[in-house]
Design an enzyme around this catalytic site. Structure first.
Site, PDB file in Angstrom:
ATOM      1  CB  CYS A 147      68.314 -39.081 -18.799  1.00  0.00           C
ATOM      2  SG  CYS A 147      67.003 -38.256 -19.739  1.00  0.00           S
TER       3      CYS A 147
ATOM      4  CG  HIS B  89      67.093 -42.852 -18.079  1.00  0.00           C
ATOM      5  ND1 HIS B  89      66.074 -42.192 -17.427  1.00  0.00           N
ATOM      6  CD2 HIS B  89      67.087 -42.414 -19.369  1.00  0.00           C
ATOM      7  CE1 HIS B  89      65.475 -41.376 -18.285  1.00  0.00           C
ATOM      8  NE2 HIS B  89      66.072 -41.499 -19.464  1.00  0.00           N
TER       9      HIS B  89
ATOM     10  CG  ASN C 144      62.541 -40.446 -20.423  1.00  0.00           C
ATOM     11  OD1 ASN C 144      63.015 -39.905 -19.423  1.00  0.00           O
ATOM     12  ND2 ASN C 144      63.251 -40.660 -21.515  1.00  0.00           N
TER      13      ASN C 144
END
Length: 324
Positions: A122, A246, A280
């Protein structure tokens, strides 16, 4: 004694254009409640997500990267021939060979480009953005197409509520090129290799994560890294117009913003919350969030943005950028 010639690049770099891509299929929390023990209120309370996009049979890491990359090139006012290097950050390609970058370059029309994949999970996009900026400054690249593209539904157990409610599919891209004035600050990056077991892929099949442990790590360790990125760029927290962490979990995003405001960031600092409707998307989340915020009028050209990625590894990276 033979002396080797060294290349000389640009004095500084900036982001020239942004683009993103998402699959058409929308999966709501109510949809998930029909196949696992969960409900809309439970998901919203824990991660802040209301819906996410899920890839169809024809959607791949490469196809989404191509769409996002083409949009970024167009947004920069360039053609594919103006780009000479392609970097694809990802951790979900189904095979290690061939890499995604070579395929993306060909399909976008960046013929003969230098290209490679980068896996920092990520945090991957921020790692790739830093690499692209340094390549342009060193003279090893002219303009770089940087893409984060993930098809996380390939590596998530579809009935595991600890992961299936969170992860989704998408791609986000930026074009990095030369600039007279710095538009991409130095990177603050690193790893916590002693904590790798927090996020893993046992048996190379499905993602496993220790949710509470990751939450505690992210809410305590990421804000200081963000402050380090500000220090390296020579700016103050009060200079930041936009915070784009993120998009891992809305509670984590809000915790990072709260810590930064305690350290001097403004109350009117805009905070990315793309997680709510996109889920996500790992390395795709930061560029896609910026692209969506720009389309919504929440981010403007010239804004000072703080980017900070973090995830499996445990890897982290952040930098200050000027929005194109």
């Amino acid at each position: 004694m033979t002396r080797l010639r060294q290349s000389q690049g640009a004095a500084a770099t900036r982001i020239l254009g942004i683009g993103s891509s998402q699959p058409e299929r929308v999966v709501t929390n109510d949809d998930l409640s029909k196949i696992m023990d969960t409900n809309d209120e439970w998901i919203r309370d824990r991660v802040g997500i209301t819906e996410r996009r899920v890839a169809g049979p024809k959607d791949t890491v490469v196809s989404m990267a191509v769409e996002a990359g083409a949009k970024a090139i167009a947004a920069a006012g360039l053609t594919p021939s103006d780009v000479d290097t392609v970097l694809v950050a990802n951790c979900t390609t189904t095979v290690p060979i061939p890499n995604a970058a070579a395929q993306v370059a060909e399909l976008v029309g960046v013929k003969g480009a230098g290209g490679f994949d980068l896996n920092a999970a990520c945090a991957g996009f921020c790692y790739a953005l830093a690499a692209a900026s340094d390549m342009v400054r060193a003279g090893s690249a002219g303009r770089v197409l940087v893409i984060g593209s993930e098809k996380l539904t390939d590596v998530v157990d579809p009935v595991d509520r600890s992961t299936a409610i969170i992860f989704a599919d998408a791609a986000g891209a930026m074009v990095v090129g030369p600039s007279d004035e710095p538009g991409i600050g130095p990177v603050a990056w690193g790893t916590a290799g002693d904590l790798v077991e927090m996020i893993t892929m046992p048996n190379d099949r499905y993602i496993f994560q220790e949710g509470q442990s990751v939450f505690r790590w992210a809410t305590t360790k990421i804000a200081p890294i963000a402050m380090r990125a500000l220090e390296l760029a020579g700016v103050q927290p009060s200079d930041v117009d936009v915070l784009i962490p993120h998009q891992a979990n809305l509670r984590i995003v809000e915790a990072i913003a709260k810590r930064l405001r305690k350290n001097g960031a403004r109350e009117d600092m805009v905070v990315a919350d793309d997680i709510v409707t996109s889920g996500n998307t790992s390395s795709a989340s930061i560029p896609m969030a910026m692209d969506h915020m720009r389309a919504e009028g929440r981010v403007h050209s010239g804004d000072v943005a703080l980017l900070i990625g973090f995830g499996a590894g445990l890897s982290y990276a952040g930098q200050v950028v000027i929005c194109p």
